[in-house]
Enzyme design. Structure first.
Site, PDB file in Angstrom:
ATOM      1  N   ARG A 244     -25.135 -23.437 -41.686  1.00 55.73           N
ATOM      2  CA  ARG A 244     -24.557 -22.524 -42.782  1.00 55.73           C
ATOM      3  C   ARG A 244     -25.284 -22.733 -43.914  1.00 55.73           C
ATOM      4  O   ARG A 244     -25.256 -23.888 -44.723  1.00 55.73           O
ATOM      5  CB  ARG A 244     -23.127 -22.541 -43.003  1.00 55.73           C
ATOM      6  CG  ARG A 244     -22.345 -22.051 -41.504  1.00 55.73           C
ATOM      7  CD  ARG A 244     -22.512 -20.322 -41.565  1.00 55.73           C
ATOM      8  NE  ARG A 244     -21.703 -19.861 -40.443  1.00 55.73           N
ATOM      9  CZ  ARG A 244     -22.332 -19.780 -39.025  1.00 55.73           C
ATOM     10  NH1 ARG A 244     -23.581 -19.951 -38.842  1.00 55.73           N
ATOM     11  NH2 ARG A 244     -21.585 -19.366 -38.439  1.00 55.73           N
ATOM     12  N   GLU A 273     -26.056 -14.064 -47.935  1.00 51.37           N
ATOM     13  CA  GLU A 273     -27.137 -13.547 -46.723  1.00 51.37           C
ATOM     14  C   GLU A 273     -26.539 -11.927 -46.932  1.00 51.37           C
ATOM     15  O   GLU A 273     -25.460 -11.500 -46.910  1.00 51.37           O
ATOM     16  CB  GLU A 273     -26.548 -13.938 -45.447  1.00 51.37           C
ATOM     17  CG  GLU A 273     -27.121 -15.659 -45.327  1.00 51.37           C
ATOM     18  CD  GLU A 273     -26.968 -15.888 -43.990  1.00 51.37           C
ATOM     19  OE1 GLU A 273     -26.575 -15.205 -43.055  1.00 51.37           O
ATOM     20  OE2 GLU A 273     -27.091 -17.251 -43.757  1.00 51.37           O
ATOM     21  N   HIS A 292     -31.295 -15.680 -40.212  1.00 46.64           N
ATOM     22  CA  HIS A 292     -30.049 -16.097 -39.635  1.00 46.64           C
ATOM     23  C   HIS A 292     -30.466 -15.666 -38.362  1.00 46.64           C
ATOM     24  O   HIS A 292     -29.860 -14.912 -37.722  1.00 46.64           O
ATOM     25  CB  HIS A 292     -28.713 -15.433 -40.134  1.00 46.64           C
ATOM     26  CG  HIS A 292     -27.739 -16.376 -39.583  1.00 46.64           C
ATOM     27  ND1 HIS A 292     -26.690 -16.829 -40.742  1.00 46.64           N
ATOM     28  CD2 HIS A 292     -27.293 -16.793 -38.451  1.00 46.64           C
ATOM     29  CE1 HIS A 292     -25.921 -17.343 -39.963  1.00 46.64           C
ATOM     30  NE2 HIS A 292     -26.147 -17.438 -38.692  1.00 46.64           N
TER      31      HIS A 292
END
Ligand code: OXD
Length: 326
Positions: A244, A273, A292
């Site tokens: 993360r 993000e 991601h």
């Protein structure tokens, strides 16, 4: 009879695909019915309700939020399955305050995340990004940012040596790397050459040619990696984060990359993000950015649904669930 409500639509932040075959597999694992909605609004409009909820609780974006209103209004909900490894967004939402069990898809993404990590390591050692740049310029070039290298004998430090780390360690040791794990509770782990407690994290980071962060985001791990820890790394080491973004102080990481405190980074997750277009990370030659995307593959959802169905059968039989988070 327990009904399952699915709230999920392929897209951002989850590019994985749930199919009608998956829906049938879920139907065959439970005595009740399965209702599938793309969004929380659709589920609310239809007055949907069921004992079990299937969703993504890993990370939120501007366009994807946790279905708190649905969970609050449900009269039947007892258990939420998030087909993610991290459930930070779910646990940070008001849903976490409700008396509802949460399970995750622990281990499901280990294979792909480990392959992604090997991709980063090989890209840096074999200079693939620079070769690709040269290819775009139609240039036959042997000028790289350092000599061509191989993984054998290089040290990989894995911070957060859990299920995903185990698969990374297996592949890294097959490439001849020396693998060091950092873990809250030290124990012997297959494919690791050394394991240390997290109190030793800073010193251990200094041993790595590659340092990989795999710790989940919790109150304790927020900004766990800061300038002080990055300064403990070797000057020619590569930092990698596939857990993360908020586990790392991104400002400090940018400073470390700009000032040559570390050689480079491979990053799959970011404090915000999607990564904002004006982030200096985009233009850094020594940074590999993946959006991601370390976990998805064509097999991901099959594995995630298998784990869910195993738990559905346990739920129906009144047995304890696996991968319980809360
Ligand atoms: C996860 C992820 O938590 O892919 O599973 O981000």
């Amino acid at each position: 009879m327990a009904d399952v409500v699915i709230i999920f639509k392929t897209g951002n932040p989850v590019p994985m695909i749930l199919t009608q075959e998956h829906q049938k597999q879920i139907e065959n694992s439970i005595s009740g019915k399965v209702f599938w909605y793309g969004t929380e609004e659709e589920a609310l409009k239809d007055n949907a309700d069921g004992e079990v909820l299937f969703l993504w609780g890993g990370n939120e974006t501007d366009t994807y939020k946790m279905p708190a209103a649905y969970c609050r209004s449900s009269k039947k909900l007892k258990w939420i399955y998030s087909f993610s490894a991290g459930v930070d967004a779910l646990l940070a939402s008001e849903i976490a305050q409700l008396p509802i069990a949460v399970t995750n898809a622990k281990g499901v993404m280990a294979k792909t995340m480990a392959v992604t990590t090997m991709g980063y390591i090989i890209s840096f050692l074999r200079h693939f990004p620079e070769m690709h740049d040269a290819q775009i310029r139609h240039e036959w070039s042997h000028r790289f940012n350092g000599p061509p290298m191989e993984p054998e004998g290089k040290t990989l430090v894995i911070i957060g040596a859990g299920a995903i780390g185990g698969e990374v360690a297996r592949l890294a040791s097959a490439l001849g790397m020396h693998v060091i794990g950092v873990k809250r509770k030290v124990c012997e782990l297959p494919f690791y050459d050394e394991v240390y407690p997290d109190t030793k994290m800073k010193d251990v980071m200094g041993k790595g040619d590659f340092v990989l962060v795999l710790t989940p985001l919790t109150e304790e791990t927020y900004h766990l990696i800061d300038l002080e820890k990055l300064k403990a790394m070797k000057k020619d080491a590569i930092f990698m984060n596939i857990s993360r973004g908020k586990v790392v102080n991104e400002k400090d990481l940018i400073t470390a990359l700009q000032e040559g405190i570390i050689k480079g980074a491979a990053l799959d997750c970011f404090e915000t993000e999607p990564l904002p277009p004006d982030s200096p990370l985009w233009d850094m030659k020594n940074v590999i950015i993946t959006p991601h995307f370390s976990a998805p593959s064509e097999k991901f959802m099959d594995r995630a649904v298998d784990v869910f169905c195993e738990n559905l059968r346990r739920y129906e039989r009144g047995q304890g669930l696996i991968n319980v988070v809360k």
